[in-house]
Design a protein around this motif. Structure first.
Motif, mmCIF file in Angstrom:
data_model
loop_
_atom_site.group_PDB
_atom_site.id
_atom_site.type_symbol
_atom_site.label_atom_id
_atom_site.label_comp_id
_atom_site.label_asym_id
_atom_site.label_seq_id
_atom_site.Cartn_x
_atom_site.Cartn_y
_atom_site.Cartn_z
ATOM 1 N N ASN A 221 -56.288 23.570 106.853
ATOM 2 C CA ASN A 221 -56.280 22.623 105.753
ATOM 3 C C ASN A 221 -54.878 22.415 105.190
ATOM 4 O OD1 ASN A 221 -59.007 22.254 105.974
ATOM 5 N ND2 ASN A 221 -59.541 23.723 104.414
ATOM 6 N N PHE A 223 -52.287 22.121 107.021
ATOM 7 C CA PHE A 223 -51.606 21.357 108.060
ATOM 8 C C PHE A 223 -50.520 22.153 108.782
ATOM 9 C CE2 PHE A 223 -52.965 18.417 104.718
ATOM 10 C CZ PHE A 223 -53.875 17.667 105.434
ATOM 11 N N THR A 226 -51.235 21.978 112.639
ATOM 12 C CA THR A 226 -50.909 20.648 113.146
ATOM 13 C C THR A 226 -49.410 20.405 113.098
ATOM 14 O OG1 THR A 226 -53.028 19.881 112.246
ATOM 15 C CG2 THR A 226 -51.466 18.202 112.943
ATOM 16 N N SER A 257 -61.809 19.642 113.717
ATOM 17 C CA SER A 257 -60.884 19.698 112.594
ATOM 18 C C SER A 257 -59.531 19.114 112.975
ATOM 19 C CB SER A 257 -60.728 21.156 112.133
ATOM 20 O OG SER A 257 -59.842 21.237 111.036
ATOM 21 N N THR A 261 -57.735 15.677 111.498
ATOM 22 C CA THR A 261 -56.390 15.680 110.932
ATOM 23 C C THR A 261 -55.506 14.646 111.607
ATOM 24 O OG1 THR A 261 -56.558 18.030 110.362
ATOM 25 C CG2 THR A 261 -54.352 17.089 110.485
ATOM 26 N N ARG A 264 -56.385 11.131 110.482
ATOM 27 C CA ARG A 264 -55.874 10.869 109.134
ATOM 28 C C ARG A 264 -54.361 10.648 109.157
ATOM 29 N NH1 ARG A 264 -57.482 15.878 106.000
ATOM 30 N NH2 ARG A 264 -57.075 14.768 104.067
ATOM 31 N N PHE A 295 -48.602 17.183 104.321
ATOM 32 C CA PHE A 295 -49.237 16.129 105.110
ATOM 33 C C PHE A 295 -48.277 14.968 105.336
ATOM 34 C CE2 PHE A 295 -51.654 12.284 105.787
ATOM 35 C CZ PHE A 295 -52.673 12.684 106.637
#
Length: 346
Positions: A221, A223, A226, A257, A261, A264, A295
């Protein structure tokens, strides 16, 4: 018209059953629970469920046609027939759609005149709101969206579950538990059961017990994982992946998940390129305030072409695991490890 899960709950409490449902949204545990509840409420004790309850996966060829044919059959020794249609995907790119415009004629014909003695339940894993077939389904069914629960809703859910099993947990420890799990009701329910068993005989959930037994999955969550991929930090990405999987994350849940991400990020990237205000972007992609800076940093460093390619590869890996190409536990893990190395190298 799209309903919320509270609307569906109230409807089922009144024993009102619609002819065609479309269940979709990020919160898959409550979505699946809703499908199960609809099935339960559709039958009475006297009905022969075994003869009248069928499921079809759209991963299989001709499944939609078979499902419609089953829905048009009269029930046998029952007041209703129930047809559940799973693995429905209508994506932004169309890459792995399981319902396409080639199905439009047959699907439209049934939705305009559904069988009065059959309950059809579409369970969607992905439903892009702007695609033609998504609109067709939403406009001609009882469509119910299952959004991710807020921290307050998650807290209430967990508190009720602990009460159901006779366990005690104070607010501080409960907040600690929610912080470690994030918006995942399926995992939260599993952790409640695990902690309640571990807390025997007094069934008091302590901070030490949560710390010892509940892996912290908030890394996804924030990030960070990612971000490793987008920045090309392969070794850090592989290390983070190992920790996440060793902590008990399900491969398919992890892929979902990651895919969420990346989608988004791509949406934010497009809006930023069009000059959209940061607050508007944060609102559209549903960012919490504490997540905004990492993000947007990841979005700025990424390329739209790489994000699109990553989404396609995630979909391919997801499908490979679901269709048993590398679908064992070890095989799924290897698939994801290979994917992570590929994504980090883009």
């Amino acid at each position: 018209m799209v309903f919320l899960r509270e609307d569906l709950r109230n409807q089922l409490k009144r024993h009102e059953i619609e002819q065609v449902y479309l269940l979709f949204g990020q919160e898959t545990f409550l979505r699946d629970l809703a499908a199960k509840t609809i099935v339960e409420r559709s039958f009475s004790k006297e009905d022969f469920r075994d003869f009248n309850e069928t499921s079809f996966s759209l991963n299989n060829a001709d499944a939609l046609q078979q499902a419609i044919a089953a829905a048009e059959q009269l029930p046998m020794m029952s007041s209703r027939r129930v047809v559940r249609i799973t693995d429905l995907r209508i994506s932004a790119t169309g890459f792995r759609d399981t319902i396409t415009e080639s199905h439009e004629a047959a699907l439209s014909a049934y939705l305009k005149n559904p069988s009065a003695s059959t309950v059809v339940i579409f369970v969607a894993d992905e439903l892009n709101g702007v695609r033609k077939m998504s609109k067709l389904l939403k406009e001609n069914t009882t469509a119910v969206e299952f959004k991710a629960l807020s921290d307050v809703e998650l807290t209430n859910w967990a508190r009720d579950k602990f009460a159901d099993v006779g366990a005690e947990i104070d607010k501080v420890v409960l907040d600690q538990l929610i912080a470690r799990i994030g918006p995942d009701v399926r995992r939260l329910t599993n952790e409640v059961n695990k902690l309640s068993t571990a807390a025997l005989p007094n069934k008091t959930i302590t901070s030490e017990l949560v710390e010892a037994l509940v892996p912290d999955s908030r890394e996804m969550n924030s990030f960070a994982f990612t971000d490793h991929l987008i920045a090309g930090r392969t070794s850090q990405a592989v290390s983070a992946l190992k920790k996440i999987l060793d902590d008990g994350a399900e491969p398919l849940m992890l892929l979902g998940s990651l895919s969420y991400t990346y989608r988004r990020l791509l949406m934010a990237k497009d809006m930023m390129a069009q000059g959209s205000d940061r607050r508007d972007v944060a609102s559209v992609v549903k960012l919490r305030y504490n997540d905004q800076e990492p993000f947007f940093s990841a979005a700025r460093r990424s390329k739209s072409s790489n994000l699109t390619k990553a989404i396609q590869r995630l979909a391919q890996t997801d499908l490979a695991i679901k269709t048993s190409v590398g679908g064992s536990t070890s095989g799924a893990r290897m698939q994801i490890e290979m994917l992570v190395c590929e994504l980090a190298g883009m």
